[in-house]
Scaffold this motif. Structure first.
Motif, PDB file in Angstrom:
ATOM      1  N   LYS A 125       0.763  -1.217  -0.329  1.00 49.87           N
ATOM      2  CA  LYS A 125      -0.039   0.320   0.153  1.00 49.87           C
ATOM      3  C   LYS A 125       1.092   1.391  -0.004  1.00 49.87           C
ATOM      4  N   ASP A 126       1.872   1.697   0.757  1.00 48.25           N
ATOM      5  CA  ASP A 126       3.126   2.524   0.858  1.00 48.25           C
ATOM      6  C   ASP A 126       3.454   2.327  -0.846  1.00 48.25           C
ATOM      7  N   ASP A 127       4.503   1.760  -2.015  1.00 48.00           N
ATOM      8  CA  ASP A 127       4.448   1.320  -2.874  1.00 48.00           C
ATOM      9  C   ASP A 127       4.363   2.534  -3.604  1.00 48.00           C
ATOM     10  N   LEU A 128       5.148   3.067  -4.631  1.00 46.84           N
ATOM     11  CA  LEU A 128       4.958   3.969  -5.530  1.00 46.84           C
ATOM     12  C   LEU A 128       5.509   3.023  -6.556  1.00 46.84           C
ATOM     13  N   PHE A 129       5.973   4.023  -7.668  1.00 47.64           N
ATOM     14  CA  PHE A 129       6.247   3.873  -8.619  1.00 47.64           C
ATOM     15  C   PHE A 129       6.409   5.276  -9.294  1.00 47.64           C
ATOM     16  N   LEU A 130       8.034   4.807 -10.436  1.00 43.56           N
ATOM     17  CA  LEU A 130       8.544   5.955 -10.803  1.00 43.56           C
ATOM     18  C   LEU A 130       8.957   5.670 -12.173  1.00 43.56           C
ATOM     19  N   PRO A 131       8.247   5.486 -13.448  1.00 42.50           N
ATOM     20  CA  PRO A 131       9.571   5.508 -14.760  1.00 42.50           C
ATOM     21  C   PRO A 131       9.829   6.152 -15.267  1.00 42.50           C
ATOM     22  N   PHE A 132      10.629   6.116 -16.187  1.00 43.93           N
ATOM     23  CA  PHE A 132      11.040   7.441 -16.866  1.00 43.93           C
ATOM     24  C   PHE A 132      12.030   7.113 -18.181  1.00 43.93           C
TER      25      PHE A 132
END
Length: 203
Positions: A125-132
């Motif tokens: 639930k605390d995961d964030l996703f950063l694609p670039f």
């Protein structure tokens, strides 16, 4: 797909213990864990023929100039949308916040995303996703972009955020087309070379 990538890294923090006397490949603990997971047939995304000859992922040299202090801004009331993938699958995401930072004297901004299925699971639930993507994409690095895993708990009380591009990795579909991977939104292109993290995979 991203859950799989994140889970195997955390799992191997535990499983790569003193019982394995072979030295792990990699310059940092992160690289060693990632290489170990790719070498292990039970966690590796590699095809059998590629796994047989696997000697370790190709990384840029660790560069402290790509560990940057960013300013986090929460995006309030962000709508849920379908994130395009390489397979046509459309998982539900929302924009979680913005990261503003400086690299090589230039200002940049990236959008952080949150997988809505993960918010239903206590473990993620605390995961964030950063694609670039960046100016190395399609040349030295995977053309569809790379990912960085972050957490809401990584945000400091003063609203700053440590962004380490040395820990960027390729989506599983860079190694095996059977995997479904989110495509990097166009707004997350960096007009600079990010010579940090994992390079393109040479099969």
């Amino acid at each position: 797909m991203r859950n799989i990538a994140f889970t195997f890294i955390l799992g191997l923090l535990i499983s790569c213990n003193s019982n394995d006397k072979r030295p792990l490949m990699g310059e940092t603990e992160y690289q060693q864990i990632l290489n170990a997971s790719f070498k292990d047939a039970t966690t590796s995304p590699l095809k059998k023929k590629d796994l047989k000859n696997f000697k370790g992922l190709d990384f840029f040299p660790v560069d402290s100039s790509f560990i940057v202090l960013s300013t986090f801004t929460k995006i309030e009331n962000s709508p849920i949308f379908k994130m395009p993938t390489n397979t046509g699958r459309e998982p539900f995401y929302k924009e979680y916040g913005l990261l503003n930072f400086i690299i090589k004297g230039k200002d940049f901004e990236l959008t952080l995303y949150q997988d809505q299925d993960e918010t239903l699971d206590e473990k993620y639930k605390d995961d964030l996703f950063l694609p670039f993507t960046d100016k190395t994409s399609g040349n030295e690095t995977y053309g569809a972009g790379r990912y960085i895993n972050l957490k809401t708990t990584d945000i400091n009380p003063d609203g700053t955020f440590i962004l380490n591009f040395n820990n960027s990795y390729n989506p599983y579909c860079a190694y095996n087309e059977k995997f479904s991977c989110p495509l990097t939104p166009r707004k997350n292109h960096l007009d600079v070379e990010i010579k940090a993290g994992v390079k393109s995979f040479k099969k």
